[in-house]
Scaffold this motif. Structure first.
Motif, short mmCIF file in Angstrom:
data_model
loop_
_atom_site.label_atom_id
_atom_site.label_comp_id
_atom_site.label_asym_id
_atom_site.label_seq_id
_atom_site.Cartn_x
_atom_site.Cartn_y
_atom_site.Cartn_z
N THR A 323 0.83 -1.21 0.00
CA THR A 323 0.00 0.00 0.00
C THR A 323 0.86 1.25 0.00
O THR A 323 1.99 1.27 0.48
CB THR A 323 -0.93 0.05 1.23
OG1 THR A 323 -0.14 0.06 2.42
CG2 THR A 323 -1.87 -1.14 1.26
N SER A 325 -0.17 5.52 0.66
CA SER A 325 -1.25 6.47 0.91
C SER A 325 -0.69 7.88 1.07
O SER A 325 0.28 8.10 1.80
CB SER A 325 -2.01 6.09 2.19
OG SER A 325 -3.07 6.98 2.45
N TYR A 332 -4.22 6.99 -3.14
CA TYR A 332 -4.21 5.75 -2.35
C TYR A 332 -4.05 4.59 -3.32
O TYR A 332 -4.80 4.47 -4.29
CB TYR A 332 -5.50 5.59 -1.54
CG TYR A 332 -5.49 4.33 -0.69
CD1 TYR A 332 -4.76 4.28 0.50
CD2 TYR A 332 -6.20 3.20 -1.08
CE1 TYR A 332 -4.74 3.13 1.27
CE2 TYR A 332 -6.19 2.05 -0.31
CZ TYR A 332 -5.45 2.02 0.86
OH TYR A 332 -5.43 0.88 1.63
#
Length: 457
Positions: A323, A325, A332
């Motif tokens: 991930t 962000s 994102y």
């Protein structure tokens, strides 16, 4: 062969217009009194970026059209379709393409809301929006967000109310939902999540927590359900949708179902890509080609100005996750990797990785060891995933119409030098339209491949 298609939506129209059926006698019934149209582009009409005339999906000459005529029954014993005008139309093959209908929650004042589903709905919303300063969209799923953005572009103050804990919970995880809510706030759209609507009044919407929101317009976007009443009355097997096998046959071998009303292997689809894939498989089957439908890989794209979102597969699946962000920038990105293959992905905010990830997911190729190359292809080096220009010829570029890179190159060699020309020739880009930048990139790479190489002096 006499083929009767019940439903003139995107699935039914695609089947009726398939050139493989040109020697059959095809009759299409549609409850809406208009030509088939691309529902995917309705959000553009709401935003004012697409004209209603651009939505039309004309059928080929020779198709018997019964638009504005509702089918009331299927007489399976006589193999006839009964319409509300009293006519009976015989068939050898009957195809249910009845689509889905909006879910309207039971609450006081729900009759004051307008669903966002059809072109008629869109026209009603636009008519009501004139002179309105505040609007509420009930439901923060894909269509709800598109409706909210469309109204906001017309200068209306919009509030989205969503029952779940975060927006678009089917396509986003909580972190992604929070970034999307922050992005919407920057576009002038207020978001309330985790709260239900208690009542709708002529000038306001009341929430269960006591909040009152001014609204001269309320739109209901609370999900859809397959339209199965006709199939159920005919005695066909129905669960959530009309149950079909890998040939799209129902429990009656002379009756088939495709599109949003069909349930295949326990799954119903609400996206245009699977609907058109089913139509293509059925057209092939009816003309003797040995094709079967094994299900579709889902790719959801949010179609709204200044909102870029792609969600692939199961973003909630177990597996390795990668991930990134950056909420203040509206970015994102998340990958879910299982058995060295992409099980799901979220790309919110501008990203050059959409095309590559879509291809990896669609083909289920192994992901590279350098996972960062998938999220940031512009920064990657060495072990990287290929960009669109480096993909194999069999790679699918347009998911909605299953158009490969080779097909696009063939069209280009035949003289289709622009994305619009490629669309006319291959249908690529005529679904959701989000593959058009990839097509333009490919056309540029084709041109570059023919450019002369300068000799060193």
């Amino acid at each position: 062969m006499r083929i009767v298609v019940i439903g003139n939506g995107m699935a039914g129209a695609r089947l009726a217009g398939d050139p493989r059926l040109r020697h059959a006698h095809v009759t299409v019934f549609g409850a809406e009194p208009r030509l088939p149209y691309n529902r995917v582009l309705l959000s553009g009409v709401l935003a004012g970026t697409t004209q209603m005339s651009q939505l039309t999906m004309p059928l080929p000459e020779g198709v018997d059209t019964r638009f504005g005529v509702k089918v009331t029954a299927i007489d399976r014993a006589a193999r006839q379709v009964v319409a509300e005008d009293g006519s009976r139309t015989a068939y050898d093959v009957c195809v249910l393409a009845t689509g889905s209908e909006p879910i309207m929650p039971a609450m006081p004042g729900i009759e004051l809301t307008i669903p966002f589903r059809t072109l008629d709905d869109c026209e009603r919303i636009l008519g009501r929006a004139r002179g309105v300063r505040d609007a509420v969209v009930i439901g923060g799923g894909l269509l709800g967000i598109e409706a909210a953005r469309g109204l906001a572009m017309r200068g209306i103050r919009v509030t989205v109310v969503h029952l779940a804990g975060h927006l678009m919970e089917r396509q986003l995880d909580p972190a992604g939902g929070e970034v999307l809510a922050r992005t919407l706030a920057g576009l002038g759209i207020t978001v309330h999540v985790g709260v239900s609507v208690a009542a709708v009044e002529p000038t306001r919407v009341l929430l269960a927590d006591g909040t009152a929101i001014e609204a001269g317009l309320a739109i209901a976007s609370c999900g859809v359900r397959p339209v199965t009443s006709l199939a159920r009355a005919a005695g066909l097997a129905v669960e959530r949708g009309v149950v079909v096998d890998d040939l799209l046959r129902t429990s009656d071998p002379a009756v088939y179902a495709i599109g949003e009303c069909a349930q295949h292997r326990g799954v119903t689809y609400g996206l245009v890509g699977p609907c058109w894939e089913q139509a293509a498989v059925l057209a092939a089957h009816l003309t003797g080609e040995p094709l079967r439908y094994s299900g579709s890989r889902t790719v959801t794209r949010l179609k709204a100005p200044n909102l870029e979102l792609a969600s692939l597969g199961d973003v909630h699946a177990d597996g390795e996750t990668v991930t990134f962000s950056h909420p203040s920038a509206g970015i994102y990105r998340k990958l879910v990797i299982r058995d060295r293959r992409l099980a799901g992905a979220i790309l919110l905010g501008r990203s050059d990785a959409v095309g590559t990830l879509t291809q990896l997911y669609d083909r289920q190729s192994e992901v590279p060891a350098a996972r960062e190359s998938l999220l940031f292809p512009e920064l990657a080096a060495g072990d990287v995933a290929p960009g669109p220009a480096a993909l194999a010829g069999t790679a699918t570029i347009c998911q909605c119409n299953a158009v490969s890179k080779t097909r696009i190159r063939t069209a280009w060699l035949a003289g289709a030098g622009t994305a619009a020309a490629v669309s006319r020739e291959t249908r690529a880009g005529t679904g959701c339209g989000t593959c058009l930048p990839v097509i333009e990139s490919l056309l540029g790479s084709f041109e570059d491949s023919l450019a002369p190489v300068a000799e060193a002096g």
